[in-house]
Motif scaffolding. Structure first.
Motif, mmCIF file in Angstrom:
data_model
loop_
_atom_site.group_PDB
_atom_site.id
_atom_site.type_symbol
_atom_site.label_atom_id
_atom_site.label_comp_id
_atom_site.label_asym_id
_atom_site.label_seq_id
_atom_site.Cartn_x
_atom_site.Cartn_y
_atom_site.Cartn_z
ATOM 1 N N ALA A 109 1.398 75.708 50.785
ATOM 2 C CA ALA A 109 0.146 76.419 50.520
ATOM 3 C C ALA A 109 -0.899 75.461 49.954
ATOM 4 C CB ALA A 109 0.393 77.567 49.546
ATOM 5 N N ALA A 110 -2.149 75.747 50.296
ATOM 6 C CA ALA A 110 -3.243 74.906 49.798
ATOM 7 C C ALA A 110 -3.445 75.141 48.303
ATOM 8 C CB ALA A 110 -4.525 75.233 50.554
ATOM 9 N N HIS A 111 -3.852 74.104 47.622
ATOM 10 C CA HIS A 111 -4.084 74.211 46.182
ATOM 11 C C HIS A 111 -5.205 75.211 45.875
ATOM 12 C CE1 HIS A 111 -1.219 71.162 45.678
ATOM 13 N NE2 HIS A 111 -1.987 70.092 45.578
ATOM 14 N N GLN A 112 -6.180 75.259 46.765
ATOM 15 C CA GLN A 112 -7.302 76.179 46.540
ATOM 16 C C GLN A 112 -6.830 77.623 46.520
ATOM 17 O OE1 GLN A 112 -10.418 75.224 45.719
ATOM 18 N NE2 GLN A 112 -10.767 77.395 45.331
ATOM 19 N N SER A 113 -5.788 77.954 47.275
ATOM 20 C CA SER A 113 -5.256 79.322 47.267
ATOM 21 C C SER A 113 -4.708 79.684 45.892
ATOM 22 C CB SER A 113 -4.154 79.463 48.313
ATOM 23 O OG SER A 113 -4.644 79.177 49.596
ATOM 24 N N VAL A 114 -4.020 78.742 45.261
ATOM 25 C CA VAL A 114 -3.481 78.987 43.919
ATOM 26 C C VAL A 114 -4.613 79.048 42.898
ATOM 27 C CG1 VAL A 114 -1.938 78.083 42.143
ATOM 28 C CG2 VAL A 114 -1.295 77.913 44.545
ATOM 29 N N ILE A 115 -5.626 78.224 43.071
ATOM 30 C CA ILE A 115 -6.774 78.248 42.155
ATOM 31 C C ILE A 115 -7.509 79.582 42.276
ATOM 32 C CG2 ILE A 115 -9.021 77.184 41.684
ATOM 33 C CD1 ILE A 115 -7.700 74.502 42.419
ATOM 34 N N ASN A 116 -7.585 80.141 43.506
ATOM 35 C CA ASN A 116 -8.211 81.453 43.677
ATOM 36 C C ASN A 116 -7.444 82.533 42.917
ATOM 37 O OD1 ASN A 116 -10.235 80.429 45.275
ATOM 38 N ND2 ASN A 116 -9.240 80.971 47.216
ATOM 39 N N VAL A 117 -6.110 82.455 42.906
ATOM 40 C CA VAL A 117 -5.309 83.430 42.152
ATOM 41 C C VAL A 117 -5.577 83.273 40.658
ATOM 42 C CG1 VAL A 117 -2.963 84.161 41.576
ATOM 43 C CG2 VAL A 117 -3.528 83.559 43.929
ATOM 44 N N MET A 118 -5.652 82.037 40.189
ATOM 45 C CA MET A 118 -5.928 81.805 38.771
ATOM 46 C C MET A 118 -7.305 82.342 38.394
ATOM 47 S SD MET A 118 -4.330 77.950 38.527
ATOM 48 C CE MET A 118 -5.140 77.572 37.017
ATOM 49 N N ASP A 119 -8.291 82.131 39.262
ATOM 50 C CA ASP A 119 -9.640 82.619 38.999
ATOM 51 C C ASP A 119 -9.673 84.144 39.033
ATOM 52 O OD1 ASP A 119 -12.343 82.452 38.451
ATOM 53 O OD2 ASP A 119 -12.913 82.250 40.572
ATOM 54 N N GLY A 120 -8.966 84.738 39.983
ATOM 55 C CA GLY A 120 -8.900 86.205 40.059
ATOM 56 C C GLY A 120 -8.223 86.801 38.837
ATOM 57 N N ALA A 121 -7.176 86.152 38.333
ATOM 58 C CA ALA A 121 -6.494 86.645 37.130
ATOM 59 C C ALA A 121 -7.415 86.547 35.914
ATOM 60 C CB ALA A 121 -5.216 85.853 36.899
ATOM 61 N N ARG A 122 -8.198 85.476 35.839
ATOM 62 C CA ARG A 122 -9.140 85.334 34.723
ATOM 63 C C ARG A 122 -10.201 86.415 34.783
ATOM 64 N NH1 ARG A 122 -14.022 83.479 34.361
ATOM 65 N NH2 ARG A 122 -13.979 82.585 36.448
ATOM 66 N N ARG A 123 -10.706 86.686 35.978
ATOM 67 C CA ARG A 123 -11.732 87.718 36.129
ATOM 68 C C ARG A 123 -11.174 89.115 35.843
ATOM 69 N NH1 ARG A 123 -15.171 85.847 41.491
ATOM 70 N NH2 ARG A 123 -15.628 83.760 40.713
ATOM 71 N N ALA A 124 -9.880 89.308 36.098
ATOM 72 C CA ALA A 124 -9.252 90.606 35.835
ATOM 73 C C ALA A 124 -8.870 90.759 34.366
ATOM 74 C CB ALA A 124 -8.018 90.780 36.715
ATOM 75 N N GLY A 125 -9.005 89.695 33.573
ATOM 76 C CA GLY A 125 -8.664 89.747 32.154
ATOM 77 C C GLY A 125 -7.183 89.512 31.881
ATOM 78 N N LEU A 126 -6.483 88.926 32.830
ATOM 79 C CA LEU A 126 -5.055 88.629 32.688
ATOM 80 C C LEU A 126 -4.912 87.141 32.405
ATOM 81 C CD1 LEU A 126 -3.836 90.708 35.754
ATOM 82 C CD2 LEU A 126 -3.829 91.393 33.356
ATOM 83 N N ASN A 127 -4.534 86.805 31.195
ATOM 84 C CA ASN A 127 -4.502 85.403 30.779
ATOM 85 C C ASN A 127 -3.112 84.798 30.763
ATOM 86 O OD1 ASN A 127 -7.301 85.366 30.358
ATOM 87 N ND2 ASN A 127 -7.032 86.341 28.366
ATOM 88 N N ARG A 128 -2.094 85.578 31.040
ATOM 89 C CA ARG A 128 -0.725 85.060 31.006
ATOM 90 C C ARG A 128 -0.283 84.759 32.432
ATOM 91 N NH1 ARG A 128 2.773 88.859 27.316
ATOM 92 N NH2 ARG A 128 4.118 87.052 27.393
ATOM 93 N N LEU A 129 -0.144 83.469 32.738
ATOM 94 C CA LEU A 129 0.220 83.022 34.083
ATOM 95 C C LEU A 129 1.531 82.249 34.052
ATOM 96 C CD1 LEU A 129 -3.213 81.708 35.365
ATOM 97 C CD2 LEU A 129 -2.052 83.743 36.119
#
Length: 138
Positions: A109-129
């Motif tokens: 998987a591309a790194h950008q795909s994982v970064i998008n998940v991290m960004d989406g979790a931050r926007r959703a207010g979920l800080n535990r990854l």
């Protein structure tokens, strides 16, 4: 006066007292020393008690495929933008801000795909990854 030279007496070595002392020492050592075939060490091994947490936080598993598709808790997500991922993660969390997002990405998987998940979790207010990887042999 007799000035004759007397013949010197040969010294007498008496070994009996020496042998007596050696026997007393030997008996003392035999009675006071303990002999064993093996020496043993007292070892206290550590123990572990793994109790399951009663208030385990909600886990949201985000699978990232090699071609960039996402699945949240085995449900495919339509779209690949961080905003759409944030909305899907918010719905999966059901208002629980302590939910843990586990990103399980394919090794290709591309790194950008994982970064998008991290960004989406931050926007959703979920800080535990948490992150996991999978190989290509599935």
């Amino acid at each position: 006066m007799k000035f004759r030279h007397r013949r010197a007496e040969e010294p007498e070595i008496n070994l009996i007292p020496f042998i007596d002392v050696l026997l007393v020492i030997l008996i003392f050592l035999m009675l006071s020393t303990t002999y064993s075939k093996f020496t043993e060490l007292q070892v206290n091994l550590p123990t572990a008690n793994a109790e399951k947490l009663k208030d385990r936080p909600t886990e949201i598993i985000v699978a990232v495929a090699a071609d960039g598709r996402y699945a949240i808790n085995k449900q495919l997500v339509d779209g690949r933008t961080p905003d759409l991922l944030a909305a899907a993660l918010r719905a999966a969390a059901n208002g629980n801000s302590e939910a843990v997002v586990i990103v399980s990405a394919d090794a290709a998987a591309a790194h950008q795909s994982v970064i998008n998940v991290m960004d989406g979790a931050r926007r959703a207010g979920l800080n535990r990854l948490s992150f996991a990887t999978q190989g290509n042999n599935q």
